[in-house]
Motif scaffolding. Structure first.
Motif, PDB file in Angstrom:
ATOM      1  N   ALA A 127     -24.884  31.370 -40.569  1.00 16.07           N
ATOM      2  CA  ALA A 127     -24.382  30.576 -39.698  1.00 16.07           C
ATOM      3  C   ALA A 127     -23.313  30.414 -38.944  1.00 16.07           C
ATOM      4  O   ALA A 127     -23.801  30.423 -37.005  1.00 16.07           O
ATOM      5  N   LYS A 128     -22.530  29.898 -39.490  1.00 20.47           N
ATOM      6  CA  LYS A 128     -21.283  29.604 -39.152  1.00 20.47           C
ATOM      7  C   LYS A 128     -19.888  30.364 -39.723  1.00 20.47           C
ATOM      8  O   LYS A 128     -21.018  30.262 -41.262  1.00 20.47           O
ATOM      9  N   PRO A 129     -18.887  31.009 -39.381  1.00 23.72           N
ATOM     10  CA  PRO A 129     -17.961  31.490 -40.676  1.00 23.72           C
ATOM     11  C   PRO A 129     -17.624  30.109 -41.197  1.00 23.72           C
ATOM     12  O   PRO A 129     -17.602  29.089 -41.154  1.00 23.72           O
ATOM     13  N   ASP A 130     -17.154  30.528 -42.185  1.00 25.46           N
ATOM     14  CA  ASP A 130     -16.698  29.321 -43.239  1.00 25.46           C
ATOM     15  C   ASP A 130     -15.470  28.318 -42.889  1.00 25.46           C
ATOM     16  O   ASP A 130     -14.514  29.356 -42.938  1.00 25.46           O
ATOM     17  N   ALA A 131     -15.311  27.279 -42.673  1.00 25.91           N
ATOM     18  CA  ALA A 131     -13.945  26.895 -42.034  1.00 25.91           C
ATOM     19  C   ALA A 131     -12.510  27.031 -43.123  1.00 25.91           C
ATOM     20  O   ALA A 131     -11.208  27.324 -42.341  1.00 25.91           O
ATOM     21  N   SER A 132     -13.518  26.887 -44.715  1.00 23.37           N
ATOM     22  CA  SER A 132     -12.061  27.438 -45.206  1.00 23.37           C
ATOM     23  C   SER A 132     -11.266  28.840 -45.815  1.00 23.37           C
ATOM     24  O   SER A 132     -10.542  29.582 -45.338  1.00 23.37           O
ATOM     25  N   THR A 133     -12.613  29.712 -45.921  1.00 20.31           N
ATOM     26  CA  THR A 133     -11.939  31.226 -46.533  1.00 20.31           C
ATOM     27  C   THR A 133     -12.798  32.233 -44.940  1.00 20.31           C
ATOM     28  O   THR A 133     -12.617  33.506 -46.149  1.00 20.31           O
ATOM     29  N   TYR A 134     -13.307  31.647 -43.744  1.00 20.57           N
ATOM     30  CA  TYR A 134     -14.121  32.673 -43.632  1.00 20.57           C
ATOM     31  C   TYR A 134     -15.437  32.986 -44.353  1.00 20.57           C
ATOM     32  O   TYR A 134     -16.358  32.533 -43.760  1.00 20.57           O
ATOM     33  N   LEU A 135     -15.637  33.576 -45.492  1.00 19.63           N
ATOM     34  CA  LEU A 135     -16.570  34.483 -46.284  1.00 19.63           C
ATOM     35  C   LEU A 135     -17.213  32.738 -46.789  1.00 19.63           C
ATOM     36  O   LEU A 135     -16.586  31.837 -46.995  1.00 19.63           O
ATOM     37  N   GLY A 136     -18.350  32.543 -47.015  1.00 16.31           N
ATOM     38  CA  GLY A 136     -18.545  31.753 -47.994  1.00 16.31           C
ATOM     39  C   GLY A 136     -17.957  31.872 -49.578  1.00 16.31           C
ATOM     40  O   GLY A 136     -16.400  32.653 -50.190  1.00 16.31           O
ATOM     41  N   LYS A 137     -17.653  30.471 -50.767  1.00 18.63           N
ATOM     42  CA  LYS A 137     -17.085  31.003 -51.356  1.00 18.63           C
ATOM     43  C   LYS A 137     -17.131  31.420 -52.311  1.00 18.63           C
ATOM     44  O   LYS A 137     -16.763  32.679 -53.376  1.00 18.63           O
ATOM     45  N   GLY A 138     -18.386  32.478 -53.190  1.00 23.43           N
ATOM     46  CA  GLY A 138     -19.217  32.571 -53.577  1.00 23.43           C
ATOM     47  C   GLY A 138     -18.670  34.198 -53.535  1.00 23.43           C
ATOM     48  O   GLY A 138     -18.436  35.175 -53.474  1.00 23.43           O
ATOM     49  N   LYS A 139     -18.783  34.456 -51.579  1.00 19.92           N
ATOM     50  CA  LYS A 139     -18.959  35.695 -51.524  1.00 19.92           C
ATOM     51  C   LYS A 139     -17.305  36.175 -51.483  1.00 19.92           C
ATOM     52  O   LYS A 139     -17.217  36.738 -51.968  1.00 19.92           O
ATOM     53  N   ALA A 140     -16.723  35.416 -51.551  1.00 19.52           N
ATOM     54  CA  ALA A 140     -15.486  34.575 -51.363  1.00 19.52           C
ATOM     55  C   ALA A 140     -14.727  35.770 -52.346  1.00 19.52           C
ATOM     56  O   ALA A 140     -14.226  36.480 -53.247  1.00 19.52           O
ATOM     57  N   GLU A 141     -15.444  35.141 -53.325  1.00 24.62           N
ATOM     58  CA  GLU A 141     -14.636  35.277 -54.938  1.00 24.62           C
ATOM     59  C   GLU A 141     -15.535  37.416 -55.579  1.00 24.62           C
ATOM     60  O   GLU A 141     -14.837  37.888 -56.083  1.00 24.62           O
ATOM     61  N   SER A 164      -4.904  28.876 -40.772  1.00 22.26           N
ATOM     62  CA  SER A 164      -5.467  28.305 -42.327  1.00 22.26           C
ATOM     63  C   SER A 164      -6.554  29.471 -43.599  1.00 22.26           C
ATOM     64  O   SER A 164      -6.722  29.750 -44.340  1.00 22.26           O
ATOM     65  N   GLN A 165      -7.617  29.591 -42.719  1.00 22.64           N
ATOM     66  CA  GLN A 165      -8.508  30.810 -43.291  1.00 22.64           C
ATOM     67  C   GLN A 165      -7.429  32.187 -43.548  1.00 22.64           C
ATOM     68  O   GLN A 165      -8.376  32.470 -45.196  1.00 22.64           O
ATOM     69  N   ARG A 166      -6.922  32.628 -43.601  1.00 20.72           N
ATOM     70  CA  ARG A 166      -6.092  33.759 -43.589  1.00 20.72           C
ATOM     71  C   ARG A 166      -5.835  33.483 -45.490  1.00 20.72           C
ATOM     72  O   ARG A 166      -5.892  34.266 -46.469  1.00 20.72           O
ATOM     73  N   ARG A 167      -4.565  32.583 -45.137  1.00 22.84           N
ATOM     74  CA  ARG A 167      -4.161  31.631 -46.269  1.00 22.84           C
ATOM     75  C   ARG A 167      -5.454  31.505 -47.192  1.00 22.84           C
ATOM     76  O   ARG A 167      -5.285  31.572 -48.848  1.00 22.84           O
ATOM     77  N   ALA A 168      -5.907  31.133 -47.425  1.00 22.40           N
ATOM     78  CA  ALA A 168      -7.286  30.251 -48.591  1.00 22.40           C
ATOM     79  C   ALA A 168      -7.881  31.576 -49.139  1.00 22.40           C
ATOM     80  O   ALA A 168      -8.090  31.700 -49.341  1.00 22.40           O
ATOM     81  N   LEU A 169      -7.883  33.205 -48.184  1.00 22.52           N
ATOM     82  CA  LEU A 169      -8.450  33.570 -48.037  1.00 22.52           C
ATOM     83  C   LEU A 169      -7.541  34.859 -49.108  1.00 22.52           C
ATOM     84  O   LEU A 169      -8.082  35.140 -50.056  1.00 22.52           O
ATOM     85  N   GLU A 170      -6.234  35.261 -48.832  1.00 21.82           N
ATOM     86  CA  GLU A 170      -4.947  35.477 -49.131  1.00 21.82           C
ATOM     87  C   GLU A 170      -4.980  34.888 -51.309  1.00 21.82           C
ATOM     88  O   GLU A 170      -5.060  35.440 -51.736  1.00 21.82           O
ATOM     89  N   ASP A 171      -5.812  33.231 -50.931  1.00 24.96           N
ATOM     90  CA  ASP A 171      -5.695  32.464 -52.417  1.00 24.96           C
ATOM     91  C   ASP A 171      -6.394  33.274 -53.038  1.00 24.96           C
ATOM     92  O   ASP A 171      -6.235  32.759 -54.806  1.00 24.96           O
ATOM     93  N   VAL A 172      -7.230  33.816 -52.642  1.00 28.66           N
ATOM     94  CA  VAL A 172      -8.863  34.161 -53.805  1.00 28.66           C
ATOM     95  C   VAL A 172      -8.856  35.493 -53.988  1.00 28.66           C
ATOM     96  O   VAL A 172      -8.378  35.778 -54.931  1.00 28.66           O
TER      97      VAL A 172
END
Length: 507
Positions: A127-141, A164-172
């Motif tokens: 419905a909308k991008p995840d505010a933290s990692t753009y993708l959902g947590k499960g999809k990011a993993e 912030s999304q880029r940094r959070a996704l890089e951490d994953v």
């Protein structure tokens, strides 16, 4: 932070390496076959000229198995950069799966133009991008598992990510993450040649970088200022308190100011050329369109300009102006402009505004559309949005479907329904070129004011001007000069006022 657990089952590897298919859960895995086809061999003909820039462009191609480390200083001029292995990600909140896949194919083509190898892709409907990692947590993993299984070193998002999304996704995912805007800026950085083009690209890059500055470790920690307590602080540590990021930000602002000043200093020369064309009443035709629609090929076919033609995105960044004439002898100019793309970064629109002024000042806009593209409707809408941004919406527009030799008759019927007055051409085969030139001649301003003139023989420049910018109806050579009956435009009428005479005698 502990390493995320990555699924190691054979099912995961098989799924990652399998061909693309839409999943029952609504996710789609993208493969890059279409994008690789886009970057295939470029076909050129005699009308494309000598293509002197092609050798320089090909020398910058990134190739696999070559390191960026230089073993000898003599390699500096000839080095080629190592290919990055990338995985694409994207999500769509509205529209169809086909629209999302077209956008991902375009991102794959952009990545390959920038010099990367696309290994795989992942799409998600949310419905909308995840505010933290753009993708959902499960999809990011899940993405982290794909990155590890494929051996990718970069992830590219089909949007503009927040810092912030880029940094959070890089951490994953544990690899570099960039977005669509960064890829487009990288392509522009590689292809810019002129002094103004390079300055415009650097300005856009700095505007993009400014809000994305980030620090690592103690080197970015705030310097102590005023009274300081705590271990390791005290005498010798008191200072202005400016952070490393603030220092970098100030330097970027200073550089951006210099670049804007340089671009402004280049503007008078361009305006002088444009004013000279206006003073001589030379009509102008701007060729605009989506990137890789065939604008440069069309210019070469009409004028033999020799502009670089390449089957890649953003092959043309610097405006090219060439002369042409109508069938009745009227002179006009054709301008090849930078191509547009969906979600074009606003930094580039602003930075290239001076170049896009050629479009705003044109008398006719030739809007080139790739007839073989799977989504020509979005191409039309994207280009018209940019045309509106530069204030050129009221200029007469001539829609041209290029690459018509690559489509079937049924596709022509669909496109004809989309744009009933459009012209089908092929810059490669020459189909429709004469029809296009006739349509341009019909739309261009035509001289309407009839004058009877007696022009002295020593004013041959005025005779030449009549032939270039007017229409000579008849000429009679008298003892004192040439008696000419001609049609002229209001722009040049004043130059002939001193030479008005009685109606010219008939021969």
């Amino acid at each position: 932070m502990t390493e995320p657990e990555v699924p190691q089952s054979d099912d995961v590897v098989a799924r990652v390496l399998a061909s693309a298919e839409t999943r029952a859960s609504g996710y789609a895995l993208f493969r890059s076959g279409s994008a690789q086809a886009l970057q295939g061999e470029t076909s050129t003909g005699e009308h494309d000229g000598e293509q002197q820039d092609r050798e320089d462009r090909n020398a910058l191609r990134r190739v696999p198995s070559l390191s960026t480390e230089l073993e000898d200083v003599t390699e500096v001029e000839y080095r080629q950069l190592r290919l990055e292995n990338v995985v694409l990600i994207g999500l769509y909140t509205q529209g169809t799966v086909a629209d999302a896949e077209n956008s991902m194919r375009e991102l794959a083509a952009l990545a390959e133009t920038a010099g990367a190898t696309v290994l795989d892709g992942l799409m998600q409907r949310r419905a909308k991008p995840d505010a933290s990692t753009y993708l959902g947590k499960g999809k990011a993993e899940e993405l982290a598992g794909i990155v590890q299984a494929m051996g990718a070193d970069t992830v590219i998002a089909d949007t503009e990510l927040a810092p912030s999304q880029r940094r959070a996704l890089e951490d994953v995912v544990k690899v570099k993450v960039i977005d669509r805007t960064a890829v487009i800026l990288d392509i522009f950085s590689q292809h810019a040649k002129s002094r103004e083009g390079k300055a415009q690209v650097e300005l856009a890059q700095l505007e993009y970088l400014l809000p994305r500055l980030r620090g690592w470790g103690d080197s970015m920690s705030r310097q102590a200022g005023g009274q300081v307590g705590g271990a390791g602080a005290g005498m010798g540590s008191r200072g202005p308190g400016e952070t490393k990021i603030e220092l970098d930000r100030r330097r970027i602002h200073t550089r951006m100011s210099r670049l804007r000043k340089q671009i402004l200093e280049m503007k008078p020369a361009r305006e002088a050329k444009r004013a000279n064309r206006k003073r001589n009443a030379v009509p102008s035709v701007a060729i605009v369109g989506y990137t890789n629609a065939g604008k440069s090929s069309l210019l070469n076919r009409i004028t033999r300009a020799g502009v670089l033609v390449d089957n890649s995105l953003f092959a043309t960044l610097d405006a090219t102006v060439r002369k042409s004439t109508t069938a009745d002898g009227r002179l006009y100019t054709l301008t090849d402009t930078v191509g547009f793309v969906r979600n074009l970064p606003h930094q580039l629109v602003e930075a290239f505004r001076s170049t896009l002024e050629e479009v705003a000042d044109a008398d006719v806009i030739v809007h080139v559309v790739d007839a073989s593209h799977p989504d020509p409707v979005s191409q039309l809408a994207t280009v018209r949005d940019v045309i509106g941004e530069v204030g050129a919406r009221d200029i007469p527009e001539l829609v041209v479907f290029n690459k018509s030799d690559l489509i079937a008759d049924d596709d022509r019927l669909v496109l004809r329904g989309l744009q009933p007055r459009a012209i089908f051409v092929s810059a490669h085969s020459g189909e429709g070129i004469e029809e296009l030139l006739a349509a341009i001649a019909e739309i261009l301003p035509s001289p309407q004011i009839e004058l009877d003139l007696l022009i002295p023989y020593e004013r041959g420049d005025l005779i030449a001007l009549l032939h270039d910018q007017g229409r000579v109806l008849s000429t009679v050579y008298a003892e004192t000069g040439s008696q000419v009956k001609a049609l002229v435009t209001p722009e040049i009428q004043a130059q002939f006022t001193p030479f008005l005479s009685v109606p010219a005698a008939r021969s």
